[in-house]
Motif scaffolding. Structure first.
Motif, PDB file in Angstrom:
ATOM      1  N   ALA A 193       8.783 -74.391 -45.651  1.00  0.00           N
ATOM      2  CA  ALA A 193       9.768 -75.343 -46.518  1.00  0.00           C
ATOM      3  C   ALA A 193      11.013 -74.373 -46.620  1.00  0.00           C
ATOM      4  CB  ALA A 193       9.288 -76.146 -47.660  1.00  0.00           C
ATOM      5  N   LEU A 194      10.796 -73.063 -46.895  1.00  0.00           N
ATOM      6  CA  LEU A 194      12.062 -72.403 -47.445  1.00  0.00           C
ATOM      7  C   LEU A 194      12.770 -71.939 -46.091  1.00  0.00           C
ATOM      8  CD1 LEU A 194      13.677 -70.555 -49.433  1.00  0.00           C
ATOM      9  CD2 LEU A 194      11.914 -68.768 -49.153  1.00  0.00           C
ATOM     10  N   ASP A 195      11.962 -71.640 -44.963  1.00  0.00           N
ATOM     11  CA  ASP A 195      12.587 -71.203 -43.725  1.00  0.00           C
ATOM     12  C   ASP A 195      13.438 -72.254 -43.277  1.00  0.00           C
ATOM     13  OD1 ASP A 195      11.567 -68.593 -43.929  1.00  0.00           O
ATOM     14  OD2 ASP A 195       9.891 -69.481 -42.776  1.00  0.00           O
ATOM     15  N   THR A 196      12.992 -73.493 -43.297  1.00  0.00           N
ATOM     16  CA  THR A 196      13.348 -74.768 -42.813  1.00  0.00           C
ATOM     17  C   THR A 196      14.860 -74.817 -43.903  1.00  0.00           C
ATOM     18  OG1 THR A 196      11.492 -75.933 -42.348  1.00  0.00           O
ATOM     19  CG2 THR A 196      13.519 -77.263 -42.548  1.00  0.00           C
ATOM     20  N   GLU A 197      14.646 -74.615 -45.055  1.00  0.00           N
ATOM     21  CA  GLU A 197      15.893 -74.792 -45.805  1.00  0.00           C
ATOM     22  C   GLU A 197      16.968 -73.746 -45.506  1.00  0.00           C
ATOM     23  OE1 GLU A 197      18.445 -76.713 -48.510  1.00  0.00           O
ATOM     24  OE2 GLU A 197      16.688 -77.329 -47.695  1.00  0.00           O
ATOM     25  N   ARG A 198      16.504 -72.691 -45.143  1.00  0.00           N
ATOM     26  CA  ARG A 198      17.328 -71.430 -44.781  1.00  0.00           C
ATOM     27  C   ARG A 198      18.067 -71.904 -43.508  1.00  0.00           C
ATOM     28  NH1 ARG A 198      16.717 -66.056 -46.135  1.00  0.00           N
ATOM     29  NH2 ARG A 198      14.937 -65.673 -47.975  1.00  0.00           N
ATOM     30  N   GLY A 199      17.607 -72.340 -42.521  1.00  0.00           N
ATOM     31  CA  GLY A 199      17.972 -72.894 -41.142  1.00  0.00           C
ATOM     32  C   GLY A 199      19.316 -74.023 -41.560  1.00  0.00           C
ATOM     33  N   ARG A 200      18.732 -75.083 -42.424  1.00  0.00           N
ATOM     34  CA  ARG A 200      19.927 -76.007 -42.716  1.00  0.00           C
ATOM     35  C   ARG A 200      21.115 -75.221 -43.284  1.00  0.00           C
ATOM     36  NH1 ARG A 200      21.697 -78.500 -46.809  1.00  0.00           N
ATOM     37  NH2 ARG A 200      20.388 -77.251 -48.208  1.00  0.00           N
ATOM     38  N   ILE A 201      20.936 -74.149 -44.275  1.00  0.00           N
ATOM     39  CA  ILE A 201      22.110 -73.806 -44.760  1.00  0.00           C
ATOM     40  C   ILE A 201      22.937 -73.045 -43.740  1.00  0.00           C
ATOM     41  CG2 ILE A 201      22.708 -71.912 -46.395  1.00  0.00           C
ATOM     42  CD1 ILE A 201      20.318 -72.663 -48.122  1.00  0.00           C
ATOM     43  N   GLU A 202      22.191 -72.232 -42.841  1.00  0.00           N
ATOM     44  CA  GLU A 202      22.846 -71.670 -41.780  1.00  0.00           C
ATOM     45  C   GLU A 202      23.711 -72.393 -40.846  1.00  0.00           C
ATOM     46  OE1 GLU A 202      23.592 -70.247 -37.976  1.00  0.00           O
ATOM     47  OE2 GLU A 202      22.180 -71.749 -38.309  1.00  0.00           O
ATOM     48  N   ARG A 203      23.094 -73.752 -40.461  1.00  0.00           N
ATOM     49  CA  ARG A 203      23.759 -74.425 -39.817  1.00  0.00           C
ATOM     50  C   ARG A 203      25.033 -75.250 -40.766  1.00  0.00           C
ATOM     51  NH1 ARG A 203      18.500 -76.192 -38.398  1.00  0.00           N
ATOM     52  NH2 ARG A 203      18.545 -78.013 -40.010  1.00  0.00           N
ATOM     53  N   ASP A 204      24.865 -75.475 -41.886  1.00  0.00           N
ATOM     54  CA  ASP A 204      25.907 -75.903 -42.697  1.00  0.00           C
ATOM     55  C   ASP A 204      27.200 -75.002 -42.810  1.00  0.00           C
ATOM     56  OD1 ASP A 204      24.476 -78.220 -43.072  1.00  0.00           O
ATOM     57  OD2 ASP A 204      23.836 -77.732 -45.242  1.00  0.00           O
ATOM     58  N   LEU A 205      26.733 -73.581 -42.861  1.00  0.00           N
ATOM     59  CA  LEU A 205      27.883 -72.492 -42.874  1.00  0.00           C
ATOM     60  C   LEU A 205      28.521 -72.422 -41.565  1.00  0.00           C
ATOM     61  CD1 LEU A 205      25.997 -69.755 -44.885  1.00  0.00           C
ATOM     62  CD2 LEU A 205      27.781 -71.016 -45.582  1.00  0.00           C
TER      63      LEU A 205
END
Length: 391
Positions: A193-205
């Motif tokens: 879940a943390l890796d998925t959230e990291r991916g979402r943050i990267e896409r948002d950035l």
């Protein structure tokens, strides 16, 4: 050793009724116990044995307040439980027999006293007839014997419940293994879940903040051209344009460190090559993996290498570092392990302390089913080894 079972919350009447029901199946318990003992070495108990144990499980849950954890039934468990059940059934039959005989004796004695009925069963007691004083004397004795008999039946129910808890409940080691497995799965799910959230943050950035920073830089450059060269406002706008360009670069670096997009699209090798090229300490990459690794393994290896190289740059004082990635079984990559070694020639002394990066890497590797070891004597060199299964 199993802990003692807690006192039942069922009423004493239900416990005694459950014990009495267990006594009824004495012939079936005896047959199934013999059958289970003869086949105790088999991989699984036979059908009649499973049916008998399943019936007693339901009885223990309903009447004896036993919590069935759903432990798989093995031949050894079935044989041991049914062997004890034969003893429980025999004891229950004995207690029930005494109870029935006592009730029968009370009925006969009352009939003899009230109606002068003579039966052989009470001839030794009543003699020429049972008097009122005789009844008065026998009443407390009968009450005490009835109480002891009922308590005996209740005790059989408790013993029956203990037998189920001993042989049909998970042992201490099984409970610990289940807890370890549950914690491992939970930690793996948390990291996923943390890796998925990291991916979402990267896409948002990348798609949000970075695009706005680029648009801001374009607007600043347009304003600088409109202001005309040489003016004070033009100089300030030129400086703002440089800051906007640096902001875009910093955002790209942050987004890449959070989780590089190329990890999903191109795989681990190009990401690691880009990572070592950006490291402040000269670092060489030795890549010997001929196949694409599973996504979870790639993510774990990337974060381990990234954190290790960050520590090298910050604390090691090293002149060079090396990252080696290989498979332990080249002939069957999917069944082998990934072996990663990060080494440097720095000052050494690295240790996984709580709250620091290396401790987190140890937990991440363990959550992925692998292991991480650190060799870093004082004076160096430092060597971090990670082994992860390719599953």
């Amino acid at each position: 050793m199993n802990p003692a079972p807690a006192a039942p919350r069922s009423s004493p009447v239900r416990v005694m009724w459950g014990a009495a029901l267990g006594a009824v199946t004495w012939p079936i318990d005896l047959f199934c116990a013999v059958l289970a003992l003869l086949t105790a070495g088999g991989p699984a108990p036979l059908g009649p044995v499973r049916a008998a144990v399943a019936w007693h499980r339901r009885r223990a849950v309903r009447f004896l307040d036993w919590s069935d954890a759903g432990v798989p039934l093995t031949s050894r468990r079935a044989a041991a439980y049914l062997a004890l059940r034969v003893g429980m059934s025999s004891l229950s039959l004995l207690v029930l027999g005494l109870l029935v005989y006592g009730v029968f004796g009370v009925v006969v004695s009352l009939a003899s006293w009230l109606f002068d009925v003579r039966l052989t069963v009470d001839a030794a007691v009543q003699g020429d007839g049972l008097s009122t004083w005789g009844v008065i004397v026998l009443v407390p004795i009968g009450a005490i014997l009835l109480y002891l008999d009922l308590m005996g039946l209740f005790g059989v129910g408790l013993l029956d419940r203990w037998t189920a808890a001993r042989w049909l409940s998970p042992s201490r080691s099984e409970r610990l293994e289940a807890q370890v497995e549950e914690l491992t799965v939970s930690r793996a799910d948390l990291l996923s879940a943390l890796d998925t959230e990291r991916g979402r943050i990267e896409r948002d950035l990348h798609d949000g903040v970075q695009q706005r920073a680029v648009a801001l830089g374009l607007l600043v450059n347009r304003a600088r051209r409109l202001a005309g060269p040489g003016s004070a406002g033009s100089l300030l706008l030129e400086q703002a344009g440089r800051e906007a360009e640096q902001l875009v670069t910093d955002l790209r670096d942050v987004a890449w460190r959070v989780r590089p997009t190329t990890l999903d699209t191109h795989g681990l090798e190009p990401v690691l090559r880009q990572l070592v090229s950006r490291t402040a300490v000269p670092t060489a990459l030795d890549w010997a993996v001929p196949v694409r690794l599973p996504p979870g393994v790639e993510t774990t290896v990337y974060y381990v290498v990234a954190e290790a190289l960050t520590n090298v740059a910050k604390h090691a004082g090293a002149e060079g570092a090396r990252v080696a990635v290989r498979l332990t079984d080249d002939k069957n990559p999917e069944a082998g392990d990934v072996h990663v070694v990060i080494s440097d020639d720095g000052a050494g002394g690295a240790a996984p302390r709580p709250g620091h990066g290396l401790a987190g890497l140890t937990g991440r590797a363990a959550a992925a089913g692998g292991a991480l070891t650190i060799e870093s004597p004082a004076g160096g060199p430092t060597r971090i080894e990670v082994t992860l299964p390719c599953v």
